[in-house]
Design a protein around this motif. Structure first.
Motif, PDB file in Angstrom:
ATOM      1  N   ASN A 171      -2.164  -2.345  -9.220  1.00 40.23           N
ATOM      2  CA  ASN A 171      -2.186  -3.681  -9.792  1.00 40.23           C
ATOM      3  C   ASN A 171      -3.550  -3.925 -10.445  1.00 40.23           C
ATOM      4  O   ASN A 171      -4.533  -3.254 -10.094  1.00 40.23           O
ATOM      5  N   PRO A 172      -3.641  -4.892 -11.359  1.00 41.98           N
ATOM      6  CA  PRO A 172      -4.927  -5.140 -12.058  1.00 41.98           C
ATOM      7  C   PRO A 172      -6.106  -5.331 -11.127  1.00 41.98           C
ATOM      8  O   PRO A 172      -7.222  -4.907 -11.434  1.00 41.98           O
ATOM      9  N   ASP A 230       7.798   3.639  -9.085  1.00 45.07           N
ATOM     10  CA  ASP A 230       8.523   2.690  -8.242  1.00 45.07           C
ATOM     11  C   ASP A 230       7.859   1.326  -8.144  1.00 45.07           C
ATOM     12  O   ASP A 230       8.257   0.500  -7.330  1.00 45.07           O
ATOM     13  N   GLY A 231       6.838   1.064  -8.943  1.00 46.24           N
ATOM     14  CA  GLY A 231       6.195  -0.247  -8.900  1.00 46.24           C
ATOM     15  C   GLY A 231       4.692  -0.127  -8.821  1.00 46.24           C
ATOM     16  O   GLY A 231       4.119   0.957  -8.761  1.00 46.24           O
ATOM     17  N   LYS A 234      -5.239   9.901 -12.600  1.00 49.34           N
ATOM     18  CA  LYS A 234      -4.683   9.155 -13.727  1.00 49.34           C
ATOM     19  C   LYS A 234      -3.442   8.379 -13.298  1.00 49.34           C
ATOM     20  O   LYS A 234      -3.259   7.206 -13.662  1.00 49.34           O
ATOM     21  N   GLN A 235      -2.566   9.017 -12.505  1.00 53.89           N
ATOM     22  CA  GLN A 235      -1.368   8.342 -11.995  1.00 53.89           C
ATOM     23  C   GLN A 235      -1.750   7.160 -11.110  1.00 53.89           C
ATOM     24  O   GLN A 235      -1.139   6.091 -11.183  1.00 53.89           O
ATOM     25  N   ILE A 236      -2.747   7.358 -10.257  1.00 54.59           N
ATOM     26  CA  ILE A 236      -3.190   6.296  -9.356  1.00 54.59           C
ATOM     27  C   ILE A 236      -3.675   5.089 -10.159  1.00 54.59           C
ATOM     28  O   ILE A 236      -3.331   3.939  -9.848  1.00 54.59           O
ATOM     29  N   ILE A 251       0.860  -1.181   0.000  1.00 57.25           N
ATOM     30  CA  ILE A 251       0.000   0.000   0.000  1.00 57.25           C
ATOM     31  C   ILE A 251       0.890   1.222   0.000  1.00 57.25           C
ATOM     32  O   ILE A 251       1.982   1.218   0.574  1.00 57.25           O
ATOM     33  N   ILE A 252       0.430   2.277  -0.661  1.00 55.78           N
ATOM     34  CA  ILE A 252       1.072   3.578  -0.549  1.00 55.78           C
ATOM     35  C   ILE A 252       0.010   4.587  -0.151  1.00 55.78           C
ATOM     36  O   ILE A 252      -1.089   4.606  -0.719  1.00 55.78           O
ATOM     37  N   ASP A 253       0.322   5.387   0.852  1.00 61.92           N
ATOM     38  CA  ASP A 253      -0.582   6.440   1.318  1.00 61.92           C
ATOM     39  C   ASP A 253      -0.037   7.768   0.807  1.00 61.92           C
ATOM     40  O   ASP A 253       1.043   8.209   1.212  1.00 61.92           O
TER      41      ASP A 253
END
Length: 330
Positions: A237-238, A207-208, A230-232, A157-159
């Protein structure tokens, strides 16, 4: 209680979040013991805080979570998850009440903020003082939004715009690796102290891929919110999920990167009420950006208080979103 929105939300246009006035309290409890108003500035401040805290102690907190679903399109209303003020919510409120009663600490905060505001942002000042922590959802509320009984875990997860990491801490246990971004250097240091991997704001999406991206009360503080969505979408992941919170009624305010504090991109959200704007943000923002709603709810966006009030709040809409190709705009 529902209030007008300024930079955060404020009845008196002075505190940034929901602040209680004497006129809101007078019909809710006996004022006979408070009839003699003190004259000194500090004494009056403490007196007024006592009034607001007494009111909030009796305030029906279930109102924070109510939504008139009859005013929501039926397909969207069916995805509403009813939440309430659980033990973690009340723990945050109790800690905020205790901290706001430390009079000398609060006076120190006022003095330091006056000095540092000449060359630091409010966010960085809060980080330096370790004040102004926020609360959005508890761990159990997060699981309810996911429609899980507790057996739920993902890898990454990224916050985004994680602040001091206090909000992140309630959802971090469900992930093996926790990443975060934050503009403020003082807040970045606090995030590292919690053990989170802090990435650069400009390159986090390179970064992934992530199993979940949290974007909590960031779209209204972002200079280019449509570009961020759009970046999000590209960084998920799919089968990834977007956990998003947005203060409604919507009011954009960019702290850094805009001379007039207005964003370059305006979100096309219409309507005056919470319910009208819920329908609009889904139809006019999420769907054209390539997201569909899995579930949503209404919660208070809580913030630690000060000498004037123990805590403040805003009306927050929280969503679990999934990538979708339906109705996406090019």
């Amino acid at each position: 209680m529902q209030c007008a929105r300024d930079e955060l939300q404020d009845i008196t246009q002075s505190a940034g979040m929901t602040q209680i006035k004497d006129s809101q309290c007078k019909d809710n409890f006996d004022f006979s013991m408070y009839l003699h108003k003190p004259r000194g500035t500090l004494a009056r401040t403490i007196y007024n805080k006592q009034l607001s805290d007494t009111y909030m102690a009796k305030f029906d907190k279930s109102q924070w979570y109510n939504c008139d679903l009859s005013r929501i399109p039926p397909p969207l209303a069916a995805k509403f998850i009813q939440l309430d003020h659980d033990k973690d919510t009340m723990k945050f409120i109790e800690q905020s009440e205790e901290k706001s009663n430390w009079i000398f600490l609060q006076i120190w905060h006022v003095i330091v903020r006056c000095v540092l505001s000449w060359f630091m942002t409010q966010t960085s000042i809060n980080g330096w003082l370790r004040r102004g922590s926020m609360f959005v959802v508890s761990s159990s509320q997060f699981l309810k939004l996911l429609k899980s009984d507790g057996d739920w875990h993902r890898d990454t997860i990224i916050d985004l715009g994680a602040g001091d990491g206090g909000v992140t801490a309630h959802i971090a246990p469900f992930f093996s690796k926790v990443y975060a971004t934050e503009v403020s250097n003082t807040m970045r240091n606090l995030l590292r102290s919690r053990g989170y991997n802090v990435l650069e704001v400009e390159t986090w999406d390179m970064d992934g891929k992530y199993d979940m991206i949290a974007c909590l009360n960031l779209l209204d503080r972002c200079n280019t919110p449509l570009q961020l969505l759009k970046q999000i979408r590209q960084a998920l992941n799919p089968d990834g999920l977007l956990f998003l919170a947005l203060v409604l009624p919507f009011s954009a305010y960019v702290e850094i990167g805009s001379e007039n504090h207005k964003p370059e991109e305006l979100l096309p959200i219409v309507g005056k009420t919470f319910e009208e704007q819920i329908a609009s943000v889904v139809k006019d923002v999420f769907q054209p950006s390539g997201f569909s709603v899995e579930s949503w709810s209404r919660v208070p966006y809580l913030c630690e208080g000060d000498l004037r009030q123990s805590y403040y709040w805003l009306d927050d809409a929280v969503f679990i979103l999934r990538v979708s190709d339906e109705n996406i705009s090019n």
